[in-house]
Design a protein around this motif. Structure first.
Motif, PDB file in Angstrom:
ATOM      1  N   VAL A  60      30.910   9.952 -32.668  1.00 37.13           N
ATOM      2  CA  VAL A  60      30.562   8.695 -32.002  1.00 37.13           C
ATOM      3  C   VAL A  60      31.743   7.789 -32.068  1.00 37.13           C
ATOM      4  CG1 VAL A  60      28.831   6.831 -32.156  1.00 37.13           C
ATOM      5  CG2 VAL A  60      27.918   9.044 -32.503  1.00 37.13           C
ATOM      6  N   ASP A  61      32.417   7.685 -33.127  1.00 39.07           N
ATOM      7  CA  ASP A  61      33.407   6.693 -33.223  1.00 39.07           C
ATOM      8  C   ASP A  61      34.602   7.348 -32.589  1.00 39.07           C
ATOM      9  OD1 ASP A  61      31.915   4.522 -34.361  1.00 39.07           O
ATOM     10  OD2 ASP A  61      31.909   5.298 -36.222  1.00 39.07           O
ATOM     11  N   THR A  62      34.852   8.564 -32.682  1.00 41.37           N
ATOM     12  CA  THR A  62      36.261   9.008 -32.201  1.00 41.37           C
ATOM     13  C   THR A  62      36.237   9.887 -30.996  1.00 41.37           C
ATOM     14  OG1 THR A  62      35.804  11.030 -33.422  1.00 41.37           O
ATOM     15  CG2 THR A  62      37.041   9.328 -34.610  1.00 41.37           C
ATOM     16  N   ASP A  63      35.137  10.479 -30.659  1.00 38.74           N
ATOM     17  CA  ASP A  63      35.077  11.367 -29.384  1.00 38.74           C
ATOM     18  C   ASP A  63      33.521  11.281 -28.814  1.00 38.74           C
ATOM     19  OD1 ASP A  63      35.930  12.728 -27.424  1.00 38.74           O
ATOM     20  OD2 ASP A  63      36.280  14.624 -28.580  1.00 38.74           O
ATOM     21  N   MET A  64      33.095  10.256 -28.312  1.00 39.43           N
ATOM     22  CA  MET A  64      31.866  10.300 -27.494  1.00 39.43           C
ATOM     23  C   MET A  64      31.630  11.527 -26.533  1.00 39.43           C
ATOM     24  SD  MET A  64      29.064   8.875 -27.902  1.00 39.43           S
ATOM     25  CE  MET A  64      29.265   6.942 -28.597  1.00 39.43           C
ATOM     26  N   TRP A  86      24.034   4.058 -26.912  1.00 36.24           N
ATOM     27  CA  TRP A  86      23.193   3.836 -25.758  1.00 36.24           C
ATOM     28  C   TRP A  86      24.365   3.164 -24.487  1.00 36.24           C
ATOM     29  CZ3 TRP A  86      18.396   2.662 -24.254  1.00 36.24           C
ATOM     30  CH2 TRP A  86      18.075   1.780 -23.656  1.00 36.24           C
ATOM     31  N   ASP A  87      25.264   2.524 -25.008  1.00 31.88           N
ATOM     32  CA  ASP A  87      26.339   2.101 -23.754  1.00 31.88           C
ATOM     33  C   ASP A  87      27.105   3.200 -23.276  1.00 31.88           C
ATOM     34  OD1 ASP A  87      25.655  -0.691 -23.699  1.00 31.88           O
ATOM     35  OD2 ASP A  87      26.670  -0.829 -25.736  1.00 31.88           O
ATOM     36  N   ALA A  88      27.346   4.343 -24.374  1.00 33.00           N
ATOM     37  CA  ALA A  88      28.062   5.326 -23.661  1.00 33.00           C
ATOM     38  C   ALA A  88      27.214   6.344 -22.697  1.00 33.00           C
ATOM     39  CB  ALA A  88      28.512   6.344 -24.782  1.00 33.00           C
ATOM     40  N   VAL A  89      26.017   6.260 -22.935  1.00 32.97           N
ATOM     41  CA  VAL A  89      25.087   6.939 -21.966  1.00 32.97           C
ATOM     42  C   VAL A  89      24.843   6.065 -20.650  1.00 32.97           C
ATOM     43  CG1 VAL A  89      22.685   7.636 -21.456  1.00 32.97           C
ATOM     44  CG2 VAL A  89      23.669   8.351 -23.650  1.00 32.97           C
ATOM     45  N   ARG A  90      24.938   4.833 -20.828  1.00 33.48           N
ATOM     46  CA  ARG A  90      24.740   3.845 -19.769  1.00 33.48           C
ATOM     47  C   ARG A  90      25.966   4.100 -18.946  1.00 33.48           C
ATOM     48  NH1 ARG A  90      27.954   0.408 -17.747  1.00 33.48           N
ATOM     49  NH2 ARG A  90      28.597  -0.288 -20.007  1.00 33.48           N
ATOM     50  N   GLU A  92      28.041   6.637 -18.734  1.00 33.23           N
ATOM     51  CA  GLU A  92      27.960   7.818 -18.176  1.00 33.23           C
ATOM     52  C   GLU A  92      27.072   8.083 -16.748  1.00 33.23           C
ATOM     53  OE1 GLU A  92      29.824  11.039 -18.735  1.00 33.23           O
ATOM     54  OE2 GLU A  92      31.293   9.446 -19.613  1.00 33.23           O
ATOM     55  N   VAL A  93      25.882   7.427 -17.032  1.00 29.79           N
ATOM     56  CA  VAL A  93      25.254   7.511 -15.911  1.00 29.79           C
ATOM     57  C   VAL A  93      25.575   6.838 -14.903  1.00 29.79           C
ATOM     58  CG1 VAL A  93      22.775   6.550 -15.256  1.00 29.79           C
ATOM     59  CG2 VAL A  93      22.985   7.567 -17.322  1.00 29.79           C
ATOM     60  N   ASP A  94      26.235   5.616 -15.080  1.00 33.80           N
ATOM     61  CA  ASP A  94      26.947   4.770 -13.900  1.00 33.80           C
ATOM     62  C   ASP A  94      27.919   5.853 -13.375  1.00 33.80           C
ATOM     63  OD1 ASP A  94      25.550   2.664 -14.303  1.00 33.80           O
ATOM     64  OD2 ASP A  94      27.102   1.258 -15.082  1.00 33.80           O
ATOM     65  N   HIS A  95      28.843   6.400 -14.111  1.00 32.63           N
ATOM     66  CA  HIS A  95      29.973   7.163 -13.417  1.00 32.63           C
ATOM     67  C   HIS A  95      29.650   8.681 -12.912  1.00 32.63           C
ATOM     68  CE1 HIS A  95      32.127   3.826 -15.535  1.00 32.63           C
ATOM     69  NE2 HIS A  95      33.051   3.990 -14.634  1.00 32.63           N
ATOM     70  N   ARG A  96      28.767   8.967 -13.431  1.00 30.19           N
ATOM     71  CA  ARG A  96      28.375  10.338 -12.947  1.00 30.19           C
ATOM     72  C   ARG A  96      27.371  10.295 -11.433  1.00 30.19           C
ATOM     73  NH1 ARG A  96      26.015  13.946 -18.227  1.00 30.19           N
ATOM     74  NH2 ARG A  96      28.015  13.619 -19.175  1.00 30.19           N
ATOM     75  N   ARG A  97      26.780   9.229 -11.569  1.00 27.81           N
ATOM     76  CA  ARG A  97      25.814   8.639 -10.169  1.00 27.81           C
ATOM     77  C   ARG A  97      24.801   9.927  -9.779  1.00 27.81           C
ATOM     78  NH1 ARG A  97      29.086   4.712  -6.653  1.00 27.81           N
ATOM     79  NH2 ARG A  97      30.453   3.854  -7.984  1.00 27.81           N
ATOM     80  N   LYS A  98      24.201  10.420 -10.929  1.00 27.77           N
ATOM     81  CA  LYS A  98      23.313  11.470 -10.784  1.00 27.77           C
ATOM     82  C   LYS A  98      21.968  10.995 -11.332  1.00 27.77           C
ATOM     83  CE  LYS A  98      26.438  15.124  -9.887  1.00 27.77           C
ATOM     84  NZ  LYS A  98      26.937  16.511 -10.436  1.00 27.77           N
ATOM     85  N   GLN A 117      25.353  -4.028 -31.370  1.00 27.25           N
ATOM     86  CA  GLN A 117      26.644  -3.226 -30.884  1.00 27.25           C
ATOM     87  C   GLN A 117      26.049  -2.916 -29.446  1.00 27.25           C
ATOM     88  OE1 GLN A 117      27.241   0.048 -33.293  1.00 27.25           O
ATOM     89  NE2 GLN A 117      26.719  -0.990 -35.076  1.00 27.25           N
ATOM     90  N   MET A 118      25.033  -2.986 -28.993  1.00 27.54           N
ATOM     91  CA  MET A 118      24.524  -2.469 -27.778  1.00 27.54           C
ATOM     92  C   MET A 118      24.676  -3.686 -26.630  1.00 27.54           C
ATOM     93  SD  MET A 118      20.890  -0.683 -29.001  1.00 27.54           S
ATOM     94  CE  MET A 118      20.235  -0.252 -27.697  1.00 27.54           C
ATOM     95  N   LYS A 119      25.529  -3.442 -25.684  1.00 34.16           N
ATOM     96  CA  LYS A 119      26.031  -4.399 -24.671  1.00 34.16           C
ATOM     97  C   LYS A 119      25.302  -4.388 -23.653  1.00 34.16           C
ATOM     98  CE  LYS A 119      29.282  -5.330 -27.634  1.00 34.16           C
ATOM     99  NZ  LYS A 119      29.216  -5.947 -28.875  1.00 34.16           N
TER     100      LYS A 119
END
Length: 146
Positions: A60-64, A86-90, A92-98, A117-119
């Motif tokens: 999570v800290d080095t290679d999400m 949480w923010d990493a999933v958000r 990815e969802v934004d960038h995958r657009r699926k 930590q959740m932005k």
């Protein structure tokens, strides 16, 4: 799972995956969140796996991408162990657009200090479903007739 007993939430989860990038499935321990989510997912990572938990937390800290990569929908079970997910999933969802990219399951919300930590709130990216213990109809202890 051959002995999986269909749940009311199964169709709701499918519909939400068809409409949103990620679905958060919450509920009390042992109500069937993980088992139901497994039916709808194509890959799984168990954050609370005692043999891999330390490794996953390091990833999570080095290679999400290690956590997020996999066939979709990707189930991240007990995601709240690492709130940065949480923010990493958000993102990815934004960038995958699926739709239907992730299912996050958990029986607890992150502690307040971890929530900081959740932005992002997840609005527009996440759908929230609350799961309850199996009903009498789902367990076949009732016919459901009135």
């Amino acid at each position: 799972m051959d002995d999986y007993r269909k749940r009311i939430i199964d169709n709701i989860l499918k519909d939400e995956l068809d409409a949103m990038g990620a679905v958060v499935l919450e509920g009390p321990k042992a109500c069937g969140k993980t088992t139901s989510a497994q039916q709808a997912s194509d890959s799984v990572i168990y954050m609370d796996d005692p043999l891999r938990r330390t490794q996953y937390l390091q990833m999570v800290d080095t290679d999400m991408n290690y956590i997020l990569s996999g066939a979709t929908p990707r189930l991240i079970d007990e995601w709240q162990i690492a709130p940065k997910i949480w923010d990493a999933v958000r993102f990815e969802v934004d960038h995958r657009r699926k739709d239907g990219q992730f299912i996050l399951t958990g029986s607890a919300v992150p502690p307040k200090e971890d929530k900081e930590q959740m932005k992002h709130s997840g609005t527009g990216r996440f759908s929230w479903l609350r799961m309850r213990p199996m009903s009498l109809w789902e367990s076949s202890d009732s016919s459901g007739d009135v």
